[in-house]
Design a protein around this motif. Structure first.
Motif, PDB file in Angstrom:
ATOM      1  N   ILE A   1      44.190  72.985  47.802  1.00 30.14           N
ATOM      2  CA  ILE A   1      43.456  72.686  46.565  1.00 30.14           C
ATOM      3  C   ILE A   1      42.288  71.768  46.886  1.00 30.14           C
ATOM      4  O   ILE A   1      41.138  72.082  46.608  1.00 30.14           O
ATOM      5  N   ALA A   2      42.574  70.624  47.516  1.00 32.65           N
ATOM      6  CA  ALA A   2      41.510  69.664  47.836  1.00 32.65           C
ATOM      7  C   ALA A   2      40.433  70.281  48.713  1.00 32.65           C
ATOM      8  O   ALA A   2      39.238  70.083  48.490  1.00 32.65           O
ATOM      9  N   ALA A   3      40.861  71.040  49.728  1.00 28.81           N
ATOM     10  CA  ALA A   3      39.922  71.572  50.716  1.00 28.81           C
ATOM     11  C   ALA A   3      39.505  73.005  50.408  1.00 28.81           C
ATOM     12  O   ALA A   3      39.057  73.734  51.290  1.00 28.81           O
ATOM     13  N   HIS A   4      39.655  73.430  49.163  1.00 32.30           N
ATOM     14  CA  HIS A   4      39.125  74.719  48.729  1.00 32.30           C
ATOM     15  C   HIS A   4      37.603  74.608  48.662  1.00 32.30           C
ATOM     16  O   HIS A   4      37.044  73.513  48.533  1.00 32.30           O
ATOM     17  N   SER A   5      36.918  75.741  48.750  1.00 33.85           N
ATOM     18  CA  SER A   5      35.450  75.722  48.751  1.00 33.85           C
ATOM     19  C   SER A   5      34.871  75.103  47.481  1.00 33.85           C
ATOM     20  O   SER A   5      33.752  74.593  47.481  1.00 33.85           O
ATOM     21  N   SER A   6      35.639  75.117  46.391  1.00 33.20           N
ATOM     22  CA  SER A   6      35.171  74.526  45.137  1.00 33.20           C
ATOM     23  C   SER A   6      35.478  73.035  45.057  1.00 33.20           C
ATOM     24  O   SER A   6      35.133  72.384  44.070  1.00 33.20           O
ATOM     25  N   GLY A   7      36.135  72.503  46.108  1.00 34.51           N
ATOM     26  CA  GLY A   7      36.542  71.108  46.103  1.00 34.51           C
ATOM     27  C   GLY A   7      35.695  70.227  46.996  1.00 34.51           C
ATOM     28  O   GLY A   7      34.541  69.927  46.690  1.00 34.51           O
ATOM     29  N   LEU A   8      36.251  69.804  48.121  1.00 38.12           N
ATOM     30  CA  LEU A   8      35.564  68.849  48.992  1.00 38.12           C
ATOM     31  C   LEU A   8      34.217  69.359  49.491  1.00 38.12           C
ATOM     32  O   LEU A   8      33.257  68.588  49.600  1.00 38.12           O
ATOM     33  N   SER A   9      34.126  70.636  49.810  1.00 36.82           N
ATOM     34  CA  SER A   9      32.838  71.172  50.275  1.00 36.82           C
ATOM     35  C   SER A   9      31.777  71.046  49.192  1.00 36.82           C
ATOM     36  O   SER A   9      30.615  70.715  49.471  1.00 36.82           O
ATOM     37  N   ALA A  10      32.172  71.304  47.954  1.00 38.16           N
ATOM     38  CA  ALA A  10      31.224  71.204  46.844  1.00 38.16           C
ATOM     39  C   ALA A  10      30.798  69.755  46.609  1.00 38.16           C
ATOM     40  O   ALA A  10      29.613  69.463  46.415  1.00 38.16           O
ATOM     41  N   ILE A  11      31.761  68.845  46.647  1.00 46.58           N
ATOM     42  CA  ILE A  11      31.443  67.443  46.396  1.00 46.58           C
ATOM     43  C   ILE A  11      30.614  66.859  47.539  1.00 46.58           C
ATOM     44  O   ILE A  11      29.753  66.001  47.338  1.00 46.58           O
ATOM     45  N   GLN A  12      30.851  67.354  48.776  1.00 47.64           N
ATOM     46  CA  GLN A  12      30.069  66.854  49.914  1.00 47.64           C
ATOM     47  C   GLN A  12      28.592  67.170  49.757  1.00 47.64           C
ATOM     48  O   GLN A  12      27.727  66.332  50.052  1.00 47.64           O
ATOM     49  N   LYS A  13      28.293  68.360  49.285  1.00 49.10           N
ATOM     50  CA  LYS A  13      26.896  68.759  49.089  1.00 49.10           C
ATOM     51  C   LYS A  13      26.222  67.881  48.038  1.00 49.10           C
ATOM     52  O   LYS A  13      25.042  67.537  48.158  1.00 49.10           O
ATOM     53  N   ILE A  14      26.971  67.519  47.011  1.00 53.43           N
ATOM     54  CA  ILE A  14      26.402  66.683  45.946  1.00 53.43           C
ATOM     55  C   ILE A  14      26.157  65.263  46.459  1.00 53.43           C
ATOM     56  O   ILE A  14      25.066  64.707  46.296  1.00 53.43           O
ATOM     57  N   LEU A  15      27.158  64.673  47.087  1.00 56.71           N
ATOM     58  CA  LEU A  15      27.051  63.281  47.531  1.00 56.71           C
ATOM     59  C   LEU A  15      26.072  63.114  48.680  1.00 56.71           C
ATOM     60  O   LEU A  15      25.587  62.007  48.933  1.00 56.71           O
ATOM     61  N   ASN A  16      25.791  64.212  49.390  1.00 61.36           N
ATOM     62  CA  ASN A  16      24.923  64.142  50.568  1.00 61.36           C
ATOM     63  C   ASN A  16      23.465  64.495  50.241  1.00 61.36           C
ATOM     64  O   ASN A  16      22.650  64.687  51.139  1.00 61.36           O
ATOM     65  N   LYS A  17      23.125  64.594  48.973  1.00 63.25           N
ATOM     66  CA  LYS A  17      21.758  64.950  48.595  1.00 63.25           C
ATOM     67  C   LYS A  17      20.756  63.929  49.102  1.00 63.25           C
ATOM     68  O   LYS A  17      21.034  62.734  49.184  1.00 63.25           O
ATOM     69  N   SER A  18      19.579  64.419  49.436  1.00 63.11           N
ATOM     70  CA  SER A  18      18.500  63.541  49.877  1.00 63.11           C
ATOM     71  C   SER A  18      17.999  62.716  48.695  1.00 63.11           C
ATOM     72  O   SER A  18      17.794  63.232  47.601  1.00 63.11           O
ATOM     73  N   ARG A  19      17.827  61.425  48.906  1.00 61.25           N
ATOM     74  CA  ARG A  19      17.361  60.514  47.857  1.00 61.25           C
ATOM     75  C   ARG A  19      16.215  59.688  48.444  1.00 61.25           C
ATOM     76  O   ARG A  19      16.425  58.642  49.051  1.00 61.25           O
ATOM     77  N   ARG A  20      15.015  60.156  48.286  1.00 58.85           N
ATOM     78  CA  ARG A  20      13.863  59.565  48.972  1.00 58.85           C
ATOM     79  C   ARG A  20      13.060  58.596  48.116  1.00 58.85           C
ATOM     80  O   ARG A  20      12.163  57.922  48.621  1.00 58.85           O
TER      81      ARG A  20
END
Length: 454
Positions: free
Chosen positions: A189-208
């Motif tokens: 559940i946690a490591a499903h593509s809709s879980g941690l992978s999705a949240i990683q992309k959000i939290l890793n966004k570029s903030r310039r």
């Protein structure tokens, strides 16, 4: 020109384990039909009659369990919350219902309330501290939690982000915020593509762009690079903590060998289906027998230490198969430094390769201190298979003889030989301690209160 095939989007409810359960429930329905036909010929079993009466309710409960994680991620992943195995199902279900009713703000308020309550997340924190790769980070984690619960979000958020990145790096040799990190793990559940992978992309966004505007997501780059200056709030801290706790279930799946697996579900043969149906029916009948025992035999005890049992006495003075006797036995093992026997009484000993390795860890925990006295203070039954026993322990530091009193509550579960919880007295089983002893390492012999996430 041929069209490029798009990869079919999977759902959590398509996980292998859920497909197995679907097959099991389908088989049980078939067996229910067969049993109705058998009753026409005169065959009858009262236990099966009662079991099938409850089958529809069980099926509805399973349907909710199967569908809620997908619905939760649908509504909340983009807001910084994801479903994971050890997150409260009741909380996820409540939040989904609120979102479906057009009340997403109330749902997020419930999530924030949960992740800012010490007692509610203590179990998740303890499980995270049990992971080998996280153990060197325990002190930082305690500091981050104290800041978080005290509202010092300017301090808790950067610590949570550092803990997230370092923990993943030690497990996978690549950090959580690295572009090439792969966090998906089969049948989770946690490591499903809709879980941690999705949240990683959000939290890793570029903030310039430097901004003082308040943010509601723990953007790693903006926060640690000093661009998102409005990060110090409960939303950001709670979401960072939630992600960190979800990583415990991710790490657990990797340690179980699920990383890199892509096993497709294959329906069982007719013979396998028959065996599965028989097993399911026996399980339903067993549940019914336990239910009858709970309704007609088991009773919550009203325990008074000093009247119903001595505060400290010989083992023979305590009733057999009770949690109080188990606690007294455990304290005798600690006093005698019998760490092998002690290890066998802990519910989490199966997480270690051998009892000997756990015993070695316990020896380290109690190094330099000894239990010189103890007594029972109170005891109560939380549920049919779970009890808590309050104790007063006196530890002595060996180097100078200084003593400290440690008021400690032991939580026990009555388990059968397969580790399943069963009602006390239903059949002979063992009391296992759901307890992490490692915080004993931090007992302060100056009698200053120490942080304890039991």
């Amino acid at each position: 020109m041929a069209k490029k095939k798009t990869k079919k989007k999977t759902r959590i409810k398509d996980n292998y384990s859920y497909k197995e359960m679907d097959m099991t429930f389908g088989g049980a329905k078939d067996m229910q039909t067969m049993y109705k036909l058998a009753k026409l010929t005169g065959y009858s079993d009262p236990n099966l009659d009662d079991a099938f009466k409850k089958f529809e309710d069980i099926n509805k409960q399973y349907s909710a369990i199967k569908n809620v994680p997908d619905r939760f991620n649908h509504f909340f992943a983009q807001k910084g919350w994801i479903a994971f195995e050890t997150l409260s199902f009741d909380l996820m279900e409540k939040c989904v219902k609120l979102a479906e009713a057009g009340k997403p703000k109330e749902a997020e308020d419930a999530l924030i309330e949960y992740f800012t309550d010490r007692d509610r997340i203590s179990f998740l924190v303890t499980r995270l501290n049990n992971v080998q790769e996280f153990r060197p980070r325990r002190t930082l984690m305690l500091n981050a939690l104290e800041d978080h619960f005290s509202g010092r979000y300017h301090a808790s958020v950067p610590l949570f982000l550092m803990l997230i990145d370092g923990f993943v790096n030690d497990v996978e040799q690549i950090g959580f915020f690295a572009d090439k990190v792969k966090l998906d793990v089969w049948d989770t559940i946690a490591a499903h593509s809709s879980g941690l992978s999705a949240i990683q992309k959000i939290l890793n966004k570029s903030r310039r762009k430097t901004t003082e505007d308040e943010i509601t997501l723990p953007y790693r780059n903006g926060i640690l690079h000093g661009r998102d200056l409005g990060y110090a709030n409960v939303n950001v801290s709670a979401k960072a903590l939630s992600t960190l706790l979800a990583l415990r279930d991710w790490a657990d799946a990797i340690k179980k060998g699920k990383k890199g697996v892509n096993k497709e579900f294959v329906p069982p043969t007719l013979e396998e289906s028959a065996e599965q149906i028989a097993s399911s029916l026996e399980g339903l009948a067993e549940n019914q027998r336990q239910s009858e025992y709970l309704n007609n035999v088991w009773k919550r005890r009203d325990i008074t230490v000093g009247e119903d049992m001595p505060a400290k006495g010989e083992l023979s003075e305590y009733e057999e198969e009770t949690p109080e006797k188990a606690v007294m036995q455990l304290l005798e093992y600690i006093t005698a430094r019998n760490y092998g026997k002690l290890a066998m009484m802990l519910e989490f000993n199966r997480k270690y390769e051998t009892v000997g390795k756990l015993a070695g860890k316990l020896r380290e925990v109690f190094e330099g201190k000894k239990l010189v006295d103890y007594k029972l203070v109170n005891g109560y039954d939380n549920a049919s298979a779970i009890s808590e026993v309050e104790t007063e322990l006196i530890f002595e530091r060996e180097e100078d003889g200084k003593q400290v009193t440690d008021n400690r509550t032991f939580r026990l579960m009555y388990q059968d030989e397969e580790g399943n919880p069963i009602p006390r007295g239903y059949k002979k089983a063992e009391w296992k301690f759901m307890f992490d002893f490692r915080n004993i390492e931090y007992i302060d012999f100056r009698n200053i209160e120490y942080i304890d996430f039991r």
